[in-house]
Design an enzyme around this catalytic site. Structure first.
Site: not given
Length: 337
Positions: A123, A170, A203, A227, A231
């Site tokens: 970002y 990850k 994941d 992010d 959600d």
């Protein structure tokens, strides 16, 4: 007297802003706290009118306030919130996900917080073209990783919960960047022996948020993963309409709903204002902790319990299958306060 800056936003933003002002006025009148709210422009409308999505005068006023509330803005959102995060060094993005009555949550016992690093990762916007390829730089620093990890453990310590921090990354694929993040969180965890610490690949976390969301307490993760997962966690508890968020630094904080500007229902007076009102609750908690103001903490708890008790009776706005308008729902909140 607390000075609050309020970005009124785009789409349903102005309607939610009016709801927020009504609740703040009720707090002023009924509950013994005093707030002075200044409305500010930022977003698509500001861009059209002034040529800047985030006008200089808006930034100046925010800096002089005690805290900022931000309604959702439109397509220029990145030019508003991402820039404000950098200017004000709001390094911690805090997004609670909690089950509320009569909302389509997967379970009624979900109560978690996602603590998302807010200043780096993809970002930062460092992208460029290289021949026929497009390249983005993913920046993860030890300082930022340890800072957000410490915030997550401090959050877990203060919660009335299982007191567990889950570090999500990850590192099996991104061994250098996520490896650094995982090591930093592990190192910080040694300072909190009373808090359970675990690690999980992103994941697997995405799967477990659906399979067993009640098992999570505090999740700490990088900017992009946070992010996406926040959600997802909001949808797990019934949707973005009940999802508040905070952007917090060492000296300042900004509070906003997780959802966007919802232009399709703008101006219809049917939007659920709960996410913005719960953001006010988060602001009260932050002001209370920062200023050792027990009254702020008390009023914050009262506001959340008022929203909880209202939706428990089955009262909803029209956008989520209820019968109440935004203003009627807000009026019910202020009456109960």
């Amino acid at each position: 007297m607390y000075k609050i800056s309020l970005i009124t936003g785009d789409g349903i933003g102005p309607e939610l802003s009016e709801s927020a002002v009504s609740v703040i006025n009720a707090i002023n009148d009924k509950l013994g706290l005093k707030f002075d709210v200044t409305k500010l422009s930022a977003g698509d409308k500001a861009l059209k009118e002034s040529g800047k999505a985030l006008p200089d005068e808006t930034v100046d006023t925010i800096k002089k306030s005690d805290a900022c509330l931000k309604a959702p803005v439109g397509e220029s959102a990145a030019d508003v919130i991402v820039v404000l995060r950098r200017i004000l060094d709001l390094y911690a993005n805090i997004r609670p996900a909690k089950s509320y009555p009569h909302m389509p949550a997967l379970r009624d016992d979900i109560d978690m917080v996602i603590v998302r690093e807010n200043t780096e990762d993809l970002y930062t916007g460092k992208e460029f073209s290289l021949g026929d390829s497009a390249v983005a730089l993913r920046i993860i620093s030890e300082n930022a990783s340890k800072r957000i990890a410490k915030y997550a453990f401090e959050t877990a310590k203060q919660r009335n919960s299982t007191k567990k921090v889950t570090c999500v990354h990850k590192s099996n694929v991104m061994r250098i960047t996520d490896g650094l993040f995982a090591r930093s969180c592990t190192e910080v965890s040694k300072n909190y022996p009373d808090i359970l610490f675990e690690q999980m690949y992103v994941d697997a976390c995405a799967m477990n948020l659906i399979r067993q969301p009640e098992q999570f307490d505090v999740i700490v993760t990088t900017n992009l993963f946070g992010d996406i997962l926040s959600d997802e966690s909001s949808q797990v508890v019934g949707g973005l309409g009940m999802a508040p968020a905070a952007n917090i630094g060492d000296n300042f904080a900004l509070f906003e709903p997780v959802h966007g500007a919802a232009f399709d229902i703008a101006g219809k007076n049917i939007a659920n204002p709960s996410s913005f009102l719960l953001s006010i609750k988060m602001m009260l908690d932050w002001l209370g902790a920062k200023n050792n103001d027990s009254k702020c903490l008390e009023v914050g708890q009262k506001l959340e319990s008022t929203i909880f008790n209202l939706v428990k009776t089955g009262v909803k706005t029209k956008d989520i299958g209820g019968t109440k308008s935004t203003s009627e729902f807000t009026q019910a909140i202020t009456n109960m306060l």
